[in-house]
Design an enzyme around this catalytic site. Sequence first.
Site, short mmCIF file in Angstrom:
data_model
loop_
_atom_site.label_atom_id
_atom_site.label_comp_id
_atom_site.label_asym_id
_atom_site.label_seq_id
_atom_site.Cartn_x
_atom_site.Cartn_y
_atom_site.Cartn_z
N SER A 178 12.83 -1.95 22.57
CA SER A 178 14.21 -1.73 23.01
C SER A 178 15.13 -2.93 22.89
CB SER A 178 14.22 -1.22 24.45
OG SER A 178 13.64 0.05 24.51
N LYS A 207 22.65 -4.85 29.87
CA LYS A 207 22.24 -3.46 29.71
C LYS A 207 22.33 -2.77 31.06
CE LYS A 207 18.13 -0.97 27.95
NZ LYS A 207 16.73 -1.21 27.49
N SER A 242 16.38 0.94 23.15
CA SER A 242 17.27 1.48 24.15
C SER A 242 18.41 0.53 24.52
CB SER A 242 16.48 1.86 25.40
OG SER A 242 15.88 0.73 26.00
#
Length: 570
Positions: A244, A136, A220
């Site tokens: 997330s 990420k 996220s």
Amino acid sequence: MLVPKDSWKAKAEKKTSETLAKIAPEWRLSEIELAKAAKQRDLTGAFFDHYLEAQEIDIIRQDATCIVGKVQRGELSAMETTLAFCKAAAIAHQINNCLHEIFFSQAIERAKELDEYYKEKGKTMGPLHGLPISLKDQFHVEGNDTTMGYIGWIDTYEGRKDKELIHKVNSQVVSELLSLGAVLYCKTSLPQTLLLGETVNNLIGQTLNPNNQNLSCGGSSGGEGALQALRGSVVGFGTDIGGSLRIPAAFNGIFSLKPTHTRLSYRDVANVIPGETTYASTVGVMGTSLEAIHLVFRSIVLTQPWLRDPNVVPMPWREDRVEETISRAAGDGKANDNKPLKLGILWTDGVVTPQPPIARGLRLVVDAVKSVGHQVVEWKPPDQQTAKRVHLAFLKADGGHDIHRQLDLSGEPLVAPLRETFRLKDPMSLLTYQSLTIEGRDYEAKYSDYWNSTADDDGQLVDAVIMPVAPHAAVIPGKFYHTAYTEVINLMDYSVVVIPVTKANKSIDKADPNYTPLNDVDAKNWKAYDAEIYDGAPVGVQIVARKFEEEKIWAIGKIVHGILKTAGIQ
């Protein structure tokens, strides 16, 4: 100094163009191919594979443990593996808009070094030798940007123009992965601010769900989930402060493990509102299999990360707890008569009722687990609205000042879904902050007391709780109204695994026309359900254990997923 309001658009366009230019010409798709993909409902499986050669498909469809095993035996080189995943990631980004950073050339050099190491020493560098791992876009990788979706972070170190830091820092997790022999090759998309259950920012726009492009990939860690759904990665790292890791895992039909936040290192990982540590974000793993998660998580913990990050609890990987839990079921998942699993089931939080695909997914899990002798009990914890309110208050406590400080670097605006939630306000007072801290502490204690009470009848505590990740399978963009199913668990900092269960089916998952909504939010969620639009969307559940029970919850996830496979559900 005021920044011209439109300059951020030019910076974003320049950045995205530079990223696309890093894709090798032979991997670039034509306008015709891109147009065809844009009209395709499901980009995964056969549709995605038609862009690849047979050998590449064979590599990316293997489990992470199989890949490292073949590399260790010399049946597959790090270079072959890396090239296959770089190409797959390149295709994934072109048709799904899921990457922020591409560093394929860096990965290829790394693979070359690993192959030379293997040739010279006759052994691998570590347990992850030659395994491509995606990240990420919060993790710093030397030589590359970390924008975290902020335009003002391009070519900086978290917005700072410090030449001693720009492109010269590795997050601790990154250094640990490299020491274990991993290959890092890309960083995945996320929403502006991280604080959104969908993935949209001013840098690349929106990332949709590759299983069903009518829907969001979640957030996220949304780009990570989307990339793995397409098999552009088999394992990667994300973070979780309100769901997330779990939301994109469930939305994309993959697995995740959210540990208690001090189990893995957050050192030198970029973050939103980094001073808010009362309910801290946690680093976790997402993968296309539970075995991949076990391999990577265990390997990281074995490096003793607490020696380099004082915030990491000095707790080694406890394989004995995995084995003890696994021993409570036979190979087919059938309960050990001496001590079957005792699982709670939370059908609804009483605020927003899960839509039909999620309700059916929960029933499938419960029926399958009970059919092989494990115990399932109703889970009715303290009112979760308290936990939701307290957790959200901490995320908004600074009045949005950290977020707006980053936006002001470029002049970019908040994306539409966040404009009201994070409009600039006065920070919360210290006295209010402290009062909420006490309220959160007391809620945690009540929840723990409730968990302990589950042993009152038979002397056995509930081992873990099955519950929704969200009230919907993926979500129609802009219609994620209720994130409490994941946020509540962050307040307790519990260990959680997410497993896929089934897919939404328009022929089965019919809405009840007589359903009476519980409140206005429930009414909005129910109204948003459309069986035709959701058809084919992955349905996952989260299975929740208590703090620092990563080994146990991973093993329970493995048992439950095995039961579903044996029953023909997975």
